[in-house]
Design a protein around this motif. Structure first.
Motif, PDB file in Angstrom:
ATOM      1  N   LYS A  20       0.855  -1.187   0.000  1.00  0.00           N
ATOM      2  CA  LYS A  20       0.000   0.000   0.000  1.00  0.00           C
ATOM      3  C   LYS A  20       0.894   1.242   0.000  1.00  0.00           C
ATOM      4  O   LYS A  20       1.966   1.250   0.605  1.00  0.00           O
ATOM      5  CB  LYS A  20      -0.896  -0.015   1.242  1.00  0.00           C
ATOM      6  CG  LYS A  20      -1.838   1.158   1.326  1.00  0.00           C
ATOM      7  CD  LYS A  20      -2.749   1.052   2.537  1.00  0.00           C
ATOM      8  CE  LYS A  20      -3.628   2.285   2.624  1.00  0.00           C
ATOM      9  NZ  LYS A  20      -4.560   2.209   3.757  1.00  0.00           N
ATOM     10  N   ASP A  21       0.447   2.286  -0.669  1.00  0.00           N
ATOM     11  CA  ASP A  21       1.198   3.542  -0.710  1.00  0.00           C
ATOM     12  C   ASP A  21       1.687   3.942   0.683  1.00  0.00           C
ATOM     13  O   ASP A  21       0.913   3.935   1.650  1.00  0.00           O
ATOM     14  CB  ASP A  21       0.324   4.674  -1.275  1.00  0.00           C
ATOM     15  CG  ASP A  21       0.059   4.511  -2.758  1.00  0.00           C
ATOM     16  OD1 ASP A  21       1.004   4.247  -3.515  1.00  0.00           O
ATOM     17  OD2 ASP A  21      -1.125   4.638  -3.155  1.00  0.00           O
ATOM     18  N   ASP A  22       2.968   4.271   0.774  1.00  0.00           N
ATOM     19  CA  ASP A  22       3.595   4.794   1.993  1.00  0.00           C
ATOM     20  C   ASP A  22       3.586   3.832   3.175  1.00  0.00           C
ATOM     21  O   ASP A  22       3.700   4.255   4.317  1.00  0.00           O
ATOM     22  CB  ASP A  22       2.943   6.133   2.406  1.00  0.00           C
ATOM     23  CG  ASP A  22       3.065   7.185   1.323  1.00  0.00           C
ATOM     24  OD1 ASP A  22       4.135   7.254   0.682  1.00  0.00           O
ATOM     25  OD2 ASP A  22       2.084   7.917   1.092  1.00  0.00           O
ATOM     26  N   ASN A  38       4.217   0.091  -5.320  1.00  0.00           N
ATOM     27  CA  ASN A  38       3.072   0.612  -4.585  1.00  0.00           C
ATOM     28  C   ASN A  38       1.809   0.461  -5.412  1.00  0.00           C
ATOM     29  O   ASN A  38       1.835   0.576  -6.637  1.00  0.00           O
ATOM     30  CB  ASN A  38       3.275   2.088  -4.232  1.00  0.00           C
ATOM     31  CG  ASN A  38       4.328   2.274  -3.164  1.00  0.00           C
ATOM     32  OD1 ASN A  38       4.222   1.714  -2.089  1.00  0.00           O
ATOM     33  ND2 ASN A  38       5.353   3.039  -3.475  1.00  0.00           N
ATOM     34  N   SER A  90      -2.893   0.589  -4.874  1.00  0.00           N
ATOM     35  CA  SER A  90      -3.980   1.199  -4.126  1.00  0.00           C
ATOM     36  C   SER A  90      -4.704   0.200  -3.222  1.00  0.00           C
ATOM     37  O   SER A  90      -4.930  -0.947  -3.586  1.00  0.00           O
ATOM     38  CB  SER A  90      -4.984   1.808  -5.104  1.00  0.00           C
ATOM     39  OG  SER A  90      -6.079   2.376  -4.410  1.00  0.00           O
TER      40      SER A  90
END
Length: 159
Positions: free
Chosen positions: A64-66, A85, A87
């Motif tokens: 997942k992002d970050d 990465n 969503s």
């Protein structure tokens, strides 16, 4: 004789001797994928150092992002693992592209002398999204958004 133990509980543990394999392909996806993949490559490195023989290791980690730390990113890169990465909770085009990259890596290196390790955690279905025709990414996105908007619990959505 260093090895990897795999199993959900003590009654289903399977041991694999790393000496039987020339390559290791690591696929990880889910919200905890970077932490899981990092732990795996560090364990493999410890085993390699104990046996003084490096295995050709490569992989794809879909996160997942970050969610990946800088240390995890650097560790995975050092072991030939790409961190991608995507969503969550609704899959996007990156989810499909990352899934395709992971599948291609396995297909490219699959052989009797390749050990494929796969680590899956929560969120994996959104992060590793590979719809097959006639199902489309848009179909999965719409369904996912509808379930999320319904107010159902995550447990009910996953059923």
């Amino acid at each position: 004789n260093a090895g990897v133990q795999v199993g959900g509980d003590t009654s289903t543990i399977q041991e694999y001797s790393l000496q039987d394999y020339d390559k290791i392909v690591l696929i990880a996806f889910g919200k905890a994928s970077s932490a899981m993949a990092t732990a795996v490559v560090q364990q493999l490195d410890d085993i390699d150092n104990d046996n003084q023989g490096k295995k050709d290791t490569m992989g794809v980690c879909i996160c997942k992002d970050d969610h990946a730390t800088q240390d995890e990113i650097l560790t995975l890169e050092a072991f030939g693992c790409s961190l991608l990465n995507a969503s969550h909770p609704v899959p996007d085009e990156r989810s499909s592209q990352a899934a395709q990259q992971a599948l291609e890596l396995v297909q490219q290196h699959a052989s009797p002398s390749t050990l494929v390790l796969c680590c899956i955690s929560g969120g994996g279905s959104a992060l590793f999204c590979s719809p097959r025709s006639p199902l489309t990414l848009k179909d999965l996105q719409d369904t996912n958004q509808g379930l999320l908007a319904s107010g159902m619990s995550i447990q009910d959505c996953n059923v």
